[in-house]
Motif scaffolding. Structure first.
Motif, PDB file in Angstrom:
ATOM      1  N   ILE A 116       0.885  -1.164   0.000  1.00 39.56           N
ATOM      2  CA  ILE A 116       0.000   0.000   0.000  1.00 39.56           C
ATOM      3  C   ILE A 116       0.921   1.211   0.000  1.00 39.56           C
ATOM      4  N   MET A 117       0.994   1.894  -1.139  1.00 39.49           N
ATOM      5  CA  MET A 117       1.993   2.937  -1.339  1.00 39.49           C
ATOM      6  C   MET A 117       1.354   4.319  -1.258  1.00 39.49           C
ATOM      7  N   ALA A 118       1.995   5.196  -0.500  1.00 40.25           N
ATOM      8  CA  ALA A 118       1.506   6.571  -0.380  1.00 40.25           C
ATOM      9  C   ALA A 118       2.251   7.486  -1.343  1.00 40.25           C
ATOM     10  N   VAL A 119       1.557   8.503  -1.832  1.00 37.81           N
ATOM     11  CA  VAL A 119       2.186   9.571  -2.603  1.00 37.81           C
ATOM     12  C   VAL A 119       1.966  10.880  -1.868  1.00 37.81           C
ATOM     13  N   TRP A 120       2.968  11.758  -1.917  1.00 38.34           N
ATOM     14  CA  TRP A 120       2.854  13.063  -1.264  1.00 38.34           C
ATOM     15  C   TRP A 120       1.843  13.893  -2.025  1.00 38.34           C
ATOM     16  N   ALA A 121       0.944  14.554  -1.291  1.00 43.95           N
ATOM     17  CA  ALA A 121      -0.212  15.190  -1.941  1.00 43.95           C
ATOM     18  C   ALA A 121      -0.366  16.657  -1.580  1.00 43.95           C
ATOM     19  N   GLY A 122       0.755  17.365  -1.377  1.00 42.99           N
ATOM     20  CA  GLY A 122       0.661  18.810  -1.256  1.00 42.99           C
ATOM     21  C   GLY A 122       0.469  19.358   0.139  1.00 42.99           C
ATOM     22  N   TYR A 123       0.548  18.507   1.164  1.00 42.54           N
ATOM     23  CA  TYR A 123       0.423  18.981   2.545  1.00 42.54           C
ATOM     24  C   TYR A 123       1.587  18.440   3.364  1.00 42.54           C
ATOM     25  N   SER A 124       2.157  19.285   4.227  1.00 41.63           N
ATOM     26  CA  SER A 124       3.250  18.883   5.096  1.00 41.63           C
ATOM     27  C   SER A 124       2.880  19.131   6.545  1.00 41.63           C
ATOM     28  N   LEU A 125       3.532  18.403   7.429  1.00 44.46           N
ATOM     29  CA  LEU A 125       3.161  18.445   8.835  1.00 44.46           C
ATOM     30  C   LEU A 125       3.470  19.773   9.509  1.00 44.46           C
ATOM     31  N   ASP A 126       4.190  20.645   8.831  1.00 43.90           N
ATOM     32  CA  ASP A 126       4.379  21.975   9.402  1.00 43.90           C
ATOM     33  C   ASP A 126       3.130  22.837   9.245  1.00 43.90           C
ATOM     34  N   GLY A 127       2.075  22.244   8.645  1.00 40.64           N
ATOM     35  CA  GLY A 127       0.796  22.919   8.528  1.00 40.64           C
ATOM     36  C   GLY A 127       0.557  23.610   7.207  1.00 40.64           C
ATOM     37  N   ALA A 128       1.518  23.543   6.297  1.00 44.94           N
ATOM     38  CA  ALA A 128       1.390  24.252   5.022  1.00 44.94           C
ATOM     39  C   ALA A 128       0.778  23.354   3.954  1.00 44.94           C
ATOM     40  N   SER A 129      -0.084  23.941   3.130  1.00 42.96           N
ATOM     41  CA  SER A 129      -0.665  23.256   1.973  1.00 42.96           C
ATOM     42  C   SER A 129      -0.330  24.042   0.715  1.00 42.96           C
ATOM     43  N   LEU A 130      -0.008  23.336  -0.348  1.00 39.35           N
ATOM     44  CA  LEU A 130       0.203  23.988  -1.629  1.00 39.35           C
ATOM     45  C   LEU A 130      -1.119  24.541  -2.155  1.00 39.35           C
ATOM     46  N   THR A 131      -1.042  25.623  -2.894  1.00 39.37           N
ATOM     47  CA  THR A 131      -2.237  26.119  -3.567  1.00 39.37           C
ATOM     48  C   THR A 131      -2.561  25.211  -4.738  1.00 39.37           C
ATOM     49  N   GLU A 132      -3.790  25.273  -5.198  1.00 47.53           N
ATOM     50  CA  GLU A 132      -4.198  24.396  -6.295  1.00 47.53           C
ATOM     51  C   GLU A 132      -3.376  24.654  -7.548  1.00 47.53           C
ATOM     52  N   ASN A 133      -3.009  25.910  -7.790  1.00 47.75           N
ATOM     53  CA  ASN A 133      -2.235  26.238  -8.986  1.00 47.75           C
ATOM     54  C   ASN A 133      -0.825  25.677  -8.951  1.00 47.75           C
ATOM     55  N   ASP A 134      -0.366  25.268  -7.773  1.00 48.55           N
ATOM     56  CA  ASP A 134       1.005  24.770  -7.630  1.00 48.55           C
ATOM     57  C   ASP A 134       1.105  23.244  -7.647  1.00 48.55           C
ATOM     58  N   LEU A 135       0.000  22.550  -7.821  1.00 49.41           N
ATOM     59  CA  LEU A 135       0.004  21.094  -7.654  1.00 49.41           C
ATOM     60  C   LEU A 135       0.569  20.321  -8.835  1.00 49.41           C
ATOM     61  N   TYR A 171      -7.562  19.752   1.414  1.00 49.43           N
ATOM     62  CA  TYR A 171      -7.633  18.394   0.853  1.00 49.43           C
ATOM     63  C   TYR A 171      -8.764  18.284  -0.166  1.00 49.43           C
ATOM     64  N   MET A 172      -9.753  19.134  -0.040  1.00 44.46           N
ATOM     65  CA  MET A 172     -10.866  19.071  -0.997  1.00 44.46           C
ATOM     66  C   MET A 172     -10.357  19.291  -2.412  1.00 44.46           C
ATOM     67  N   TYR A 173      -9.526  20.307  -2.635  1.00 42.39           N
ATOM     68  CA  TYR A 173      -9.017  20.507  -3.999  1.00 42.39           C
ATOM     69  C   TYR A 173      -7.800  19.624  -4.290  1.00 42.39           C
ATOM     70  N   ARG A 174      -7.011  19.322  -3.248  1.00 47.59           N
ATOM     71  CA  ARG A 174      -5.850  18.461  -3.479  1.00 47.59           C
ATOM     72  C   ARG A 174      -6.297  17.041  -3.856  1.00 47.59           C
ATOM     73  N   TRP A 175      -7.268  16.494  -3.103  1.00 42.52           N
ATOM     74  CA  TRP A 175      -7.814  15.181  -3.456  1.00 42.52           C
ATOM     75  C   TRP A 175      -8.385  15.200  -4.868  1.00 42.52           C
ATOM     76  N   LYS A 176      -9.155  16.193  -5.195  1.00 41.78           N
ATOM     77  CA  LYS A 176      -9.801  16.265  -6.510  1.00 41.78           C
ATOM     78  C   LYS A 176      -8.757  16.222  -7.622  1.00 41.78           C
TER      79      LYS A 176
END
Length: 636
Positions: free
Chosen positions: A297-316, A370-375
């Motif tokens: 079961i392999m995970a891929v990094w999805a734009g969020y880090s534990l320091d609390g930062a999320s990438l914007t949708e335009n940066d994904l 996660y709503m836009y990152r998951w999408k």
């Protein structure tokens, strides 16, 4: 499944009638409800991610006989990924063997029945007329030599050269306070400077894999009574490890930095405060799954880090492409995919097996992004790999995601009581085509008001029987609902007793021993006693007993798992619906006091014991206090 749940509800009345007699009667429905779905020894070996010219950069290393050692930014580095090297300078007045040593991970186990593979790179920064030998040794902290090999070296070697030697000890010391050393004759090398890079020392590994797992952790090795991962017959392995996906954008786990030649792996600062060498990289994880016959079961990094930062949708976009490349490395066609061609060049031209990909980890910490990152991740990945199953990591249906996930990953760390009380958690979950992965769960404390506190306030250092039985009670619910719970895993897996950030863990270890916990044996009992069909029965209610009933159809074996979470033994009466039930069966029992645990001081305090019991279409059984029980009986 609705009819099966209703039939269970009807049968639940039997336990109410039996409570007054203090005997729990378990009536088993004769119709199956559903089928059940089937290390490295040197620390700081390459001076990765350390600042040169400071004492901390030498962590794990020490000079021998007055030599000078330093970590430098090498003007001619071994590779772009490894800019630092260890500089050895032999001062005037030197004599005898001088050099440096590494203490390993809080000790090195020296075993005379093994041959160790050692390697490193060296070069002279300035050409000289020196001609001599480097002596590579395994020795005690007071200088007793157990194994050695000599390597001729020349001062004319100004380009990096790799040395590879085999070390076979002449004896097996009890102590693990041993060191790996590299020395040279001091008198003949006075004034010389030699640079070293990328050290490696490996004992024999599980199935002989390069960069593989310690055999005693992977499987029984040091002691005949020690059983570990392979003996548990795990079904799957989740990697690269949940929160180890990344503390920040810059330190996130990147698959392409963990494959290929070790000298091309820069390493990174992991999420738990220590440097990851990434010697255990994506390819090694995949080989581990193959060797242990586990589903990856392999995970891929999805734009969020534990320091609390999320990438914007335009940066994904580039990160989505990196995830696509990661999956292609695993299952792509070398003829059409560069990542797959890389996999083939590394010795595995055929694709690895892969069904499940997890998009992110614990994204309930950042549900809105996660709503836009998951999408964006899910839509691109599903379009590229329509045959794969993608797992969401937010709370199920909170927030509402689009596209609607078909798999969710749930995590829970709680008290023994919480786990027992929530054995029915999935019973009421709607059967709507959504499936669940209990990706992390464990009893971590007996104090609900301070789950992640200190041991003096209830936090467990090692799993104990009260906690393991609570987990077992919860697991009977997972088994009862295995039509929608497709996988479950205790977490975390491994803990070095000399240095750890989280407790408890399934398996503890030190330099020479492995300590399977009470929760390990609980997991093993459930894993080794899986049925192919689940049979509804009287449901547990308001007591200390929890159970599940399955049957292994190919062998006509009924398997009854019982968790007694109470402090007194409980009598049970089983009524089986089968035409023919053998008169004897086996009971395997793990039991002990509430606080009993397996630790370095008491490694075998609690272990499962198997005995024969009397069985039949109706038979009695007494479940000991704080116990996990597996009953097996042949029935048709």
């Amino acid at each position: 499944m609705l009819s099966s749940l209703l039939s269970c509800g009807v049968l639940a009345s039997a336990i109410l009638a039996s409570c007054a007699a203090t005997v729990t009667t378990v009536s088993v429905d004769g119709t199956a409800a559903h089928s059940i779905p089937p290390l490295l020894l040197l620390q700081n070996r390459a001076f990765q991610q350390v600042k040169p010219n400071i004492i901390d950069a030498l962590f794990g290393w020490a000079p021998i006989s007055g030599t000078s050692i330093n970590v430098i930014a090498d003007p001619i580095p071994l590779s772009g990924a490894l800019p630092n090297s260890l500089e050895l300078t032999i001062p005037s007045g030197s004599s005898g063997q001088v050099g440096f040593g590494n203490e390993g991970y809080w000790g090195i186990n020296v075993n005379a029945s093994w041959t160790y593979n050692a390697s490193f790179y060296y070069r002279f920064p300035r050409a000289s007329n020196f001609s001599g030998k480097l002596i590579v040794m395994l020795q005690s902290s007071i200088g007793v030599v157990y194994a050695n090999a000599s390597v001729p070296v020349s001062g004319s070697t100004t380009a990096w050269k790799q040395v590879m030697v085999h070390l076979t000890p002449t004896s097996s010391p009890v102590s693990t306070t041993n060191i790996f050393t590299v020395t040279v004759d001091g008198a003949s090398a006075i004034g010389e400077t030699i640079n070293f890079a990328m050290f490696s020392l490996f004992p024999p590994t599980f199935k002989g894999r390069v960069n593989g797992l310690r055999m005693d952790i992977a499987q029984a090795c040091f002691h005949l009574d020690t059983q570990t991962l392979y003996d548990m017959k795990p079904s799957f392995f989740r990697f690269p490890g949940g929160n180890n996906l990344g503390q920040s954008f810059s330190t996130r786990w990147q698959w392409n930095a963990t494959v290929g030649n070790l000298i091309d792996r820069p390493g990174r600062m992991g999420n738990w405060g220590y440097i990851n060498t990434d010697g255990l990289g994506l390819l090694e994880y995949l080989y581990l799954c193959e060797d242990m016959e586990m589903e990856p079961i392999m995970a891929v990094w999805a734009g969020y880090s534990l320091d609390g930062a999320s990438l914007t949708e335009n940066d994904l976009a580039p990160y989505i492409q990196q995830a696509i490349d990661q999956i292609n490395f695993v299952i792509g066609d070398p003829a059409t995919s560069k990542p797959a061609a890389l996999r083939a060049s590394l010795g595995h031209p055929e694709p690895f097996h892969l069904q499940y990909v997890e998009i992110g980890n614990e994204d309930f910490f950042a549900p809105e992004s996660y709503m836009y990152r998951w999408k964006d991740f899910a839509e691109h990945l599903e379009a590229t790999f329509p045959h794969l199953k993608f797992i969401a990591t937010s709370q199920p249906f909170n927030p509402t995601l689009d596209p609607i996930p078909k798999q969710y990953d749930n995590h829970v760390y709680q008290t023994p009581g919480w786990f027992a009380e929530n054995t029915f958690y999935y019973d009421s979950v709607e059967r709507d085509g959504t499936y669940y992965f209990e990706g992390e769960y464990a009893v971590v404390s007996t104090n609900a008001s301070d789950l992640y506190g200190k041991p003096f306030n209830g936090r467990l250092v090692y799993p104990n029987m009260q906690g393991s039985v609570g987990e077992a009670a919860f697991m009977t619910g997972l088994e009862r609902n295995s039509d929608i719970v497709f996988a479950a895993s205790y977490a975390p897996l491994l803990m070095n007793t000399a240095n750890y950030q989280w407790s408890p863990n399934l398996i503890a270890f030190d330099a020479s021993h492995v300590y399977p916990s009470t929760s390990f044996y609980t997991q093993q009992l459930f894993s080794l006693n899986r049925g192919t069909e689940y049979f509804p029965s009287t449901l547990p209610q308001n007591g200390t007993l929890y159970w599940s009933v399955t049957r292994d159809a190919p062998t006509n074996t009924v398997i009854i798992k019982i968790a007694n979470t109470g402090m007194t033994a409980e009598e049970m009466l089983f009524e089986l619906p089968f035409n023919s039930v053998h008169g004897t069966g086996n009971a395997t029992v793990l039991s002990g006091s509430a606080t009993a645990n397996n630790s370095p001081e008491t490694p075998n305090a609690v272990m499962p014991v198997t005995s024969q019991i009397q069985t039949g279409k109706s038979f009695s059984y007494t479940a000991p206090a704080y116990s996990v029980n597996v009953l097996r009986v042949e029935a048709k």
